[in-house]
Structure formats: C-alpha cells, structure tokens
Design a protein around this motif. Structure first.
Motif, PDB file in Angstrom:
ATOM      1  N   GLY A 168     122.557  20.851  74.749  1.00 23.27           N
ATOM      2  CA  GLY A 168     123.985  21.086  74.903  1.00 23.27           C
ATOM      3  C   GLY A 168     124.741  19.789  75.138  1.00 23.27           C
ATOM      4  N   PHE A 169     125.795  19.587  74.350  1.00 24.34           N
ATOM      5  CA  PHE A 169     126.629  18.392  74.468  1.00 24.34           C
ATOM      6  C   PHE A 169     128.061  18.801  74.771  1.00 24.34           C
ATOM      7  N   PRO A 170     128.459  18.748  76.040  1.00 24.46           N
ATOM      8  CA  PRO A 170     129.838  19.084  76.411  1.00 24.46           C
ATOM      9  C   PRO A 170     130.833  18.182  75.675  1.00 24.46           C
ATOM     10  N   CYS A 171     131.972  18.782  75.310  1.00 22.12           N
ATOM     11  CA  CYS A 171     132.990  18.065  74.544  1.00 22.12           C
ATOM     12  C   CYS A 171     134.369  18.569  74.970  1.00 22.12           C
ATOM     13  N   ASN A 172     135.303  17.661  75.167  1.00 19.50           N
ATOM     14  CA  ASN A 172     136.660  18.013  75.598  1.00 19.50           C
ATOM     15  C   ASN A 172     137.681  17.840  74.475  1.00 19.50           C
ATOM     16  N   GLN A 173     137.255  17.835  73.231  1.00 23.38           N
ATOM     17  CA  GLN A 173     138.167  17.590  72.116  1.00 23.38           C
ATOM     18  C   GLN A 173     138.896  18.829  71.617  1.00 23.38           C
ATOM     19  N   PHE A 174     138.521  19.989  72.064  1.00 25.26           N
ATOM     20  CA  PHE A 174     139.107  21.223  71.542  1.00 25.26           C
ATOM     21  C   PHE A 174     139.739  22.017  72.671  1.00 25.26           C
TER      22      PHE A 174
END
Length: 162
Positions: free
Chosen positions: A60-66
């Motif tokens: 799992g790679f958390p991402c704040n782009q969306f």
C-alpha cells in the motif's frame, strides 16, 4: 529495468527493495484514508489474510493527490489502517503517483500497465496493479474495481493457472 530494481521507503523511513518480494505475487495499490474507496482496505486485508501464505504480498502506497484524501503523517496513516481495518500488509511512505514528482516505482507501473485508452495517468485512489511472481506487471484495475474483482486473477497466478 525490472520492478525488482526499485527501492521504496517504509512508513518508518527505512529503504526497502522491491526485490525482497521476488517470487511473490504482488498487488500494489495507491491508498487514502479519507476517500469514498477507503473501505477497500477491509477487502484488501481479507485477500491478504486469505492468500499471503500462498505467496501474495499487498503493498500500500498512501497518496494525497486525489481529493486531499491522505493528509496525515505516515504514523497517522499506519494507525488509522490498523485500528479501522486491521491492516497488516505493508504500507509505505506517502508518495505522488502522477506528475513530475511521481515515485519512480509508479512511473514504471503506469508504463507497464496503461489505463483506459492507453493513458498512463492514475485517475484516483485505490488503483491496483497486479504483478506476477516473476515481476511482470500484468494488469491495472481502476478504483471502482473492488479487491474481490482481482481475486480470480490472483487465484490463477497463485495456483499456476495463469
């Protein structure tokens, strides 16, 4: 380059080689804690528990782009996932998956398994990439594809039928 040549950062700031997962089937997912798809963590964890002893790894790679769906620190994210969904599969450092600062691993994944109409761009959180035990990126699943939609392909890979 192969997928095994990439190194990623864990939530604790340590470097981890994707090569450590050689011989495993991987499902690589960009995640977020505050998103309409966040409940997929529950299904991902269920798949992990069901198939980890057969050779599955979920990364799992958390991402704040969306939709700014992942604003917390690595520690906050890890805690949220453990408390709310019982997540035991590995989570990594928060990354970008699109744009100039996209993580090298994600640049590779997007090139190897394009989206609709050949687009490399990730459209939203919980896009999933299925990688076989030899490191080949086989398929991309969109955000709306629940983890259960991946299960048939997983079973095929883990039993040698695919």
């Amino acid at each position: 380059m192969s997928i095994y040549d990439y190194t990623v950062k864990t939530t604790k700031g340590e470097m981890k080689s994707i090569g450590d997962y050689k011989g495993k089937v991987m499902l690589i997912v960009n995640t977020a804690s505050k998103c309409g798809f966040t409940p997929q963590y529950k299904e991902l964890q269920a798949l992990y528990l069901q198939y980890k002893d057969s050779g599955l790894e979920i990364l799992g790679f958390p991402c704040n782009q969306f939709g700014r769906g992942e604003q917390g620190s690595n520690e906050d994210i890890q805690s949220f996932c453990e408390i709310n969904f019982g997540v035991t599969f590995p989570l990594f450092d928060k990354i970008d998956v699109n744009g100039a600062n996209a993580a090298p691993l994600y640049k590779y994944l997007k090139k190897e398994a394009t989206g609709i109409l050949g687009s490399e761009s990730i459209k939203w959180n919980f896009t999933k990439f299925l990688v076989d035990s030899e490191g080949h990126v086989l398929k991309r699943y969109g955000s709306a594809d629940k983890p259960s939609a991946v299960e048939k392909d997983l079973e095929g890979l883990l039993t040698g039928l695919i």
